[in-house]
Design an enzyme around this catalytic site. Structure first.
Site, short mmCIF file in Angstrom:
data_model
loop_
_atom_site.label_atom_id
_atom_site.label_comp_id
_atom_site.label_asym_id
_atom_site.label_seq_id
_atom_site.Cartn_x
_atom_site.Cartn_y
_atom_site.Cartn_z
N ALA A 85 50.25 56.27 44.68
CA ALA A 85 50.76 54.80 45.45
C ALA A 85 52.33 55.27 45.16
O ALA A 85 52.78 55.59 44.23
CB ALA A 85 50.12 53.92 44.90
N HIS A 116 55.81 55.43 55.73
CA HIS A 116 54.50 54.87 55.25
C HIS A 116 54.55 54.87 53.73
O HIS A 116 55.12 55.74 52.96
CB HIS A 116 53.31 55.39 56.00
CG HIS A 116 53.07 56.56 55.42
ND1 HIS A 116 53.38 57.98 55.60
CD2 HIS A 116 52.21 57.23 54.16
CE1 HIS A 116 53.32 58.94 54.95
NE2 HIS A 116 52.26 58.69 54.02
N SER A 126 31.66 36.31 27.23
CA SER A 126 30.59 36.52 26.70
C SER A 126 30.53 36.92 25.15
O SER A 126 29.91 36.42 24.38
CB SER A 126 29.80 37.88 27.34
OG SER A 126 29.71 37.69 28.88
N GLY A 171 30.99 38.48 34.76
CA GLY A 171 30.83 39.19 35.92
C GLY A 171 30.19 40.38 35.94
O GLY A 171 30.04 41.12 34.64
N ASP A 206 37.07 45.39 34.46
CA ASP A 206 38.56 45.02 34.04
C ASP A 206 39.14 46.15 33.03
O ASP A 206 40.32 46.24 32.99
CB ASP A 206 38.73 43.91 33.80
CG ASP A 206 38.36 42.77 34.77
OD1 ASP A 206 38.30 43.14 35.91
OD2 ASP A 206 38.10 41.69 34.31
N ARG A 229 41.50 40.88 36.71
CA ARG A 229 42.00 39.80 36.33
C ARG A 229 43.31 39.89 35.56
O ARG A 229 44.35 40.03 36.50
CB ARG A 229 41.00 39.48 35.08
CG ARG A 229 40.87 37.80 34.65
CD ARG A 229 39.78 37.51 33.61
NE ARG A 229 39.82 38.34 32.64
CZ ARG A 229 38.98 38.11 31.65
NH1 ARG A 229 38.22 36.89 31.36
NH2 ARG A 229 39.01 39.02 30.53
N THR A 267 32.57 45.29 31.77
CA THR A 267 33.50 44.68 32.75
C THR A 267 34.11 45.85 33.41
O THR A 267 34.69 46.68 32.69
CB THR A 267 34.35 43.74 32.08
OG1 THR A 267 35.51 43.49 33.11
CG2 THR A 267 34.97 44.37 30.82
N ASP A 303 39.32 45.64 29.93
CA ASP A 303 40.39 44.88 29.26
C ASP A 303 40.15 44.34 27.90
O ASP A 303 40.46 43.44 27.61
CB ASP A 303 40.85 43.59 29.91
CG ASP A 303 39.53 42.64 30.45
OD1 ASP A 303 38.44 43.12 30.08
OD2 ASP A 303 39.76 41.86 30.77
N VAL A 309 16.43 48.75 25.78
CA VAL A 309 14.86 48.49 25.82
C VAL A 309 14.18 49.60 25.20
O VAL A 309 13.34 49.63 24.08
CB VAL A 309 14.44 48.30 27.30
CG1 VAL A 309 13.01 48.03 27.15
CG2 VAL A 309 15.01 46.75 27.67
N ARG A 353 27.30 31.77 34.87
CA ARG A 353 28.17 31.01 33.77
C ARG A 353 27.48 29.86 33.14
O ARG A 353 26.53 29.14 34.10
CB ARG A 353 29.21 30.21 34.70
CG ARG A 353 30.06 31.41 35.42
CD ARG A 353 31.05 32.54 34.87
NE ARG A 353 31.64 33.53 35.63
CZ ARG A 353 32.16 34.63 35.08
NH1 ARG A 353 32.10 34.52 33.65
NH2 ARG A 353 32.96 35.42 36.02
N ALA A 362 18.96 51.45 28.09
CA ALA A 362 19.11 51.97 26.91
C ALA A 362 18.68 51.13 25.67
O ALA A 362 18.08 51.48 24.75
CB ALA A 362 20.36 52.35 26.68
N ASP A 405 34.79 39.51 27.47
CA ASP A 405 35.33 38.52 26.24
C ASP A 405 34.83 37.23 26.46
O ASP A 405 34.69 36.64 25.26
CB ASP A 405 37.08 38.60 26.35
CG ASP A 405 37.40 38.05 27.44
OD1 ASP A 405 36.75 37.65 28.35
OD2 ASP A 405 38.63 37.97 27.55
N HIS A 441 35.15 41.99 46.22
CA HIS A 441 34.03 42.24 45.26
C HIS A 441 33.17 43.64 45.54
O HIS A 441 32.27 43.79 44.98
CB HIS A 441 32.99 40.94 45.52
CG HIS A 441 33.26 40.03 44.75
ND1 HIS A 441 34.36 38.95 45.26
CD2 HIS A 441 32.89 39.40 43.59
CE1 HIS A 441 34.54 37.95 44.42
NE2 HIS A 441 33.60 38.18 43.23
#
Length: 319
Positions: free
Chosen positions: A186, A215, A105, A11, A127, A171, A125, A129, A24, A72, A22, A103, A249
């Site tokens: 929140a 609310h 990749s 992603g 995420d 994810r 990523t 993660d 290159v 992919r 960087a 991960d 997205h």
């Protein structure tokens, strides 16, 4: 080492372009030739490879996405596909590779390393993660995108005195949900790493109503389930009407923040340094604001851990 390659995979995330830049420019500064591999591992197998110059990465540090594109590739998961990839690298004389991604990749990077090809991973990523690094490239930008969206939704939630459920990416990790939830105050946050239930969410809504609050903002990490499912469960238990927003997205795009640009620049440059030193099968990261590197295989065998103190803090501040 005279020639290296760079690819982005998995992603996309804001800051990938800064990392490519960087890699290159760091390589060229040290007298190396750099080749961009387009469409990730798929492009590697197909031979979509071009030499990159200093000007090739000009004016991209502020752009989201990746100029090298990403895709992919099921073929690369096979021995035959990886053999073709190695032949393509040898055809262009590429002696080392920088892989920017998550991960999935890095699993490809491990396979190349096992075949004797020097590969360095750069965590990109939204995420956040990946074990072995406090931050991944793109997380801060995605987080700020989510915060901006929640700020706007809260205006409507307050005006209409309604409960809003917001689904965010991540994810199987709850970092985006947790950090945005704390940043935006929140009332409830549902993430895979915590044991909070729909009953807990309902209790918070009812407690709020008892003190006159009509609310609330409920953030749901996609690893827990969909916002629609949460809304249906709340409706079944309370008959409270809710509104659902799936940010989707939009979280992956946009100009990277300063933090992501600097992080990507530091990690991309370090990856080149490691290749020059003869290192392989490593992942660069940042811990306590220091650039570090770990064995990629070790990274893949560990589980990402979320900040438990943040979970507690979120609950304490949302009373």
């Amino acid at each position: 080492m005279k020639k290296i390659g760079v690819l982005t995979s998995g992603g996309d995330s804001p800051g990938m372009n800064a990392a490519v830049r960087a890699v290159v420019r760091k390589a060229i500064f040290h007298g190396l030739e750099v080749y961009g591999i387009y469409q990730g591992y798929k492009g590697l197998i197909d031979g979509h490879i071009e030499k990159l110059e200093v000007g090739s990465v000009g004016d991209i540090i502020h752009r989201g996405g990746t100029i090298l594109y990403t895709a992919r590739c099921e073929e690369f998961k096979t021995e035959e596909g990886r053999a073709i990839a190695i032949k393509q690298l040898e055809k262009f004389g590429i002696e080392g590779l920088v892989v920017i991604g998550g991960d999935g990749s890095f699993q490809g990077a491990v396979k190349l390393t096992e075949l004797g090809f020097p590969t360095i991973g750069v965590p990109g990523t939204i995420d956040n993660d990946i074990p072995g690094t406090d931050w991944t490239i793109g997380f801060d930008t995605a987080l700020n995108t989510v915060i901006d969206a929640i700020d706007k939704i809260r205006d409507t939630a307050t005006s209409h005195e309604r409960q809003f459920i917001i689904e965010v990416m991540g994810r199987n990790a709850g970092d985006i949900a947790l950090w945005s939830g704390v940043a935006d105050g929140a009332e409830s946050i549902l993430i895979p790493e915590d044991t909070s239930t729909i009953d807990d969410v309902v209790n918070r809504i009812e407690q709020g109503k008892q003190r006159g609050k009509e609310h609330s903002i409920i953030i749901v990490a996609e690893g827990v389930g969909t916002a629609s499912d949460v809304a249906a469960a709340i409706k079944e238990k309370t008959d409270i009407d809710t509104r659902v927003t799936v940010l989707g997205h939009i979280q992956r795009g946009g100009s990277p923040t300063a933090l992501d640009r600097v992080l990507a620049s530091r990690l991309g440059a370090k990856a080149v340094e490691l290749l020059i030193e003869g290192q392989q099968g490593r992942m660069v990261g940042i811990q306590e604001n220091k650039i570090v590197h770990h064995d990629i295989l070790d990274v893949l065998t560990k589980k990402h851990e979320i900040c438990k103190d943040m979970i507690s803090l979120a609950k304490e501040l949302s009373i």
